[in-house]
Design a protein around this motif. Sequence first.
Motif, mmCIF file in Angstrom:
data_model
loop_
_atom_site.group_PDB
_atom_site.id
_atom_site.type_symbol
_atom_site.label_atom_id
_atom_site.label_comp_id
_atom_site.label_asym_id
_atom_site.label_seq_id
_atom_site.Cartn_x
_atom_site.Cartn_y
_atom_site.Cartn_z
ATOM 1 N N LEU B 47 0.833 -1.210 0.000
ATOM 2 C CA LEU B 47 0.000 0.000 0.000
ATOM 3 C C LEU B 47 0.866 1.258 0.000
ATOM 4 O O LEU B 47 0.602 2.201 -0.753
ATOM 5 N N VAL B 48 1.896 1.257 0.839
ATOM 6 C CA VAL B 48 2.729 2.460 0.925
ATOM 7 C C VAL B 48 3.417 2.723 -0.411
ATOM 8 O O VAL B 48 3.412 3.850 -0.921
ATOM 9 N N VAL B 49 3.984 1.665 -0.985
ATOM 10 C CA VAL B 49 4.689 1.853 -2.257
ATOM 11 C C VAL B 49 3.722 2.332 -3.335
ATOM 12 O O VAL B 49 4.014 3.274 -4.086
ATOM 13 N N SER B 50 2.529 1.705 -3.394
ATOM 14 C CA SER B 50 1.612 2.111 -4.462
ATOM 15 C C SER B 50 1.073 3.520 -4.209
ATOM 16 O O SER B 50 0.885 4.290 -5.157
ATOM 17 N N PHE B 51 0.853 3.893 -2.940
ATOM 18 C CA PHE B 51 0.364 5.243 -2.670
ATOM 19 C C PHE B 51 1.414 6.284 -3.042
ATOM 20 O O PHE B 51 1.101 7.327 -3.618
ATOM 21 N N LEU B 52 2.671 5.976 -2.709
ATOM 22 C CA LEU B 52 3.725 6.925 -3.083
ATOM 23 C C LEU B 52 3.858 6.990 -4.600
ATOM 24 O O LEU B 52 4.087 8.065 -5.170
ATOM 25 N N GLY B 53 3.671 5.825 -5.247
ATOM 26 C CA GLY B 53 3.715 5.832 -6.715
ATOM 27 C C GLY B 53 2.597 6.675 -7.300
ATOM 28 O O GLY B 53 2.807 7.438 -8.251
ATOM 29 N N LEU B 54 1.397 6.532 -6.716
ATOM 30 C CA LEU B 54 0.270 7.346 -7.193
ATOM 31 C C LEU B 54 0.546 8.829 -6.955
ATOM 32 O O LEU B 54 0.201 9.673 -7.789
ATOM 33 N N GLY B 55 1.173 9.133 -5.828
ATOM 34 C CA GLY B 55 1.534 10.527 -5.576
ATOM 35 C C GLY B 55 2.502 11.048 -6.625
ATOM 36 O O GLY B 55 2.366 12.164 -7.124
ATOM 37 N N TRP B 56 3.471 10.201 -6.952
ATOM 38 C CA TRP B 56 4.441 10.593 -7.974
ATOM 39 C C TRP B 56 3.753 10.793 -9.331
ATOM 40 O O TRP B 56 4.054 11.739 -10.066
ATOM 41 N N TRP B 57 2.804 9.907 -9.615
ATOM 42 C CA TRP B 57 2.042 10.020 -10.860
ATOM 43 C C TRP B 57 1.279 11.347 -10.892
ATOM 44 O O TRP B 57 1.234 12.044 -11.916
ATOM 45 N N GLN B 58 0.687 11.711 -9.731
ATOM 46 C CA GLN B 58 -0.055 12.979 -9.686
ATOM 47 C C GLN B 58 0.886 14.165 -9.859
ATOM 48 O O GLN B 58 0.506 15.174 -10.460
ATOM 49 N N ILE B 59 2.111 14.058 -9.335
ATOM 50 C CA ILE B 59 3.071 15.149 -9.536
ATOM 51 C C ILE B 59 3.376 15.299 -11.021
ATOM 52 O O ILE B 59 3.419 16.415 -11.562
ATOM 53 N N SER B 60 3.535 14.153 -11.707
ATOM 54 C CA SER B 60 3.823 14.254 -13.139
ATOM 55 C C SER B 60 2.626 14.845 -13.888
ATOM 56 O O SER B 60 2.800 15.627 -14.825
ATOM 57 N N ARG B 61 1.408 14.481 -13.436
ATOM 58 C CA ARG B 61 0.222 15.083 -14.063
ATOM 59 C C ARG B 61 0.157 16.573 -13.779
ATOM 60 O O ARG B 61 -0.223 17.380 -14.629
ATOM 61 N N ALA B 62 0.533 16.947 -12.530
ATOM 62 C CA ALA B 62 0.448 18.362 -12.157
ATOM 63 C C ALA B 62 1.429 19.195 -12.978
ATOM 64 O O ALA B 62 1.084 20.274 -13.465
ATOM 65 N N THR B 63 2.651 18.665 -13.132
ATOM 66 C CA THR B 63 3.633 19.421 -13.910
ATOM 67 C C THR B 63 3.231 19.473 -15.375
ATOM 68 O O THR B 63 3.664 20.372 -16.098
ATOM 69 N N ALA B 64 2.381 18.518 -15.794
ATOM 70 C CA ALA B 64 1.916 18.538 -17.182
ATOM 71 C C ALA B 64 0.796 19.551 -17.379
ATOM 72 O O ALA B 64 0.323 19.724 -18.507
ATOM 73 N N GLY B 65 0.341 20.194 -16.313
ATOM 74 C CA GLY B 65 -0.631 21.253 -16.499
ATOM 75 C C GLY B 65 -1.940 21.073 -15.763
ATOM 76 O O GLY B 65 -2.755 21.991 -15.731
ATOM 77 N N ASN B 66 -2.170 19.914 -15.128
ATOM 78 C CA ASN B 66 -3.423 19.692 -14.403
ATOM 79 C C ASN B 66 -3.239 20.218 -12.973
ATOM 80 O O ASN B 66 -2.700 19.529 -12.111
ATOM 81 N N SER B 67 -3.687 21.434 -12.720
ATOM 82 C CA SER B 67 -3.360 22.067 -11.438
ATOM 83 C C SER B 67 -4.047 21.374 -10.270
ATOM 84 O O SER B 67 -3.559 21.418 -9.152
ATOM 85 N N LEU B 68 -5.191 20.720 -10.522
ATOM 86 C CA LEU B 68 -5.878 20.010 -9.437
ATOM 87 C C LEU B 68 -5.012 18.868 -8.905
ATOM 88 O O LEU B 68 -5.132 18.478 -7.741
ATOM 89 N N SER B 69 -4.143 18.374 -9.731
ATOM 90 C CA SER B 69 -3.315 17.240 -9.320
ATOM 91 C C SER B 69 -2.344 17.601 -8.215
ATOM 92 O O SER B 69 -1.853 16.703 -7.512
ATOM 93 N N TRP B 70 -2.049 18.886 -8.038
ATOM 94 C CA TRP B 70 -1.180 19.256 -6.911
ATOM 95 C C TRP B 70 -1.824 18.816 -5.609
ATOM 96 O O TRP B 70 -1.138 18.330 -4.707
#
Lengths: 109, 169
Positions: B47-70
């Motif tokens: 769970l911890v690894v996948s949650f951190l991975g999802l967080g990392w995924w959201q960071i990549s989405r946020a830097t791609a322009g989706n501000s809600l992902s922050w």
Amino acid sequence: MGAALTRYRVIAWIVGVVLILLVVIGMPLKYAFDNPVVVETIGPAHGFLYMIYLVAAFDLSRRADWPLKRMLLVMLAGTVPFVSFYAERRVSAWVAAPQEARTPEPVAH
Amino acid sequence: MVTPNHPLRHGNYDTVSETGSAPGTLDAMKRLWTPAWIARHVAMVVLVVSFLGLGWWQISRATAGNSLSWGYAVEWPIFAGFVVYVWWREVKLARRREAEADAPPADPAVEPAPTVTTGSRPAVRRPVRVSRVPASTGDVVEDTDLAAYNHYLSWLNANPGARPGDYPG
């Protein structure tokens, strides 16, 4: 315990209502009528309200000394439309139930 | 209310095979290495690894322009931390339960302190109004203040961990 229960009930009710708005109004508008404005506004709001719900449920579960399973079930129940109201009633009944093994201590001998 | 976390309840606990080791030793650790506990440890790590991975995924989405992902990028690490916290709490509870199972049984002749512990805190009983009988009918007039104070002290002694404000008398 009473204040924690009230906090939980308030946020559970809000989350439940917002979730129903999202599912009953927002989703048909978005997917049937191509009008995503409701989903786009209510969706993130529901997300953050649900975070508050999680915090309130966790707080209550610690105070009421629930087992882990019950806490997780209550947390998950908040994600299901309409079930969240049932969960809130069940939780209120659990907390209001007379506490076992707490007989009053007589003062005088 | 059902309190399976009650530390004194270990009815389905195999206490016979678990005696003879102090908490904090390797033996005590071994009990957290049963198949059920290994499953919990693995679930925590996954769970911890996948949650951190999802967080990392959201960071990549946020830097791609989706501000809600922050926002989501902040939430996932919090979830991961929550998983670790719950895991740590369950481990702590299990070890405390073991320690109490290992502890020598209380002398039945000695009345146990009348406290109901929920979790780690001693729960204080609800104050109850009881009509008082006259303190003494003998010819010795007792100092009622002293008697009340002595009763208060004995109550404190019988309820370790209770605060003075909880005194029901």
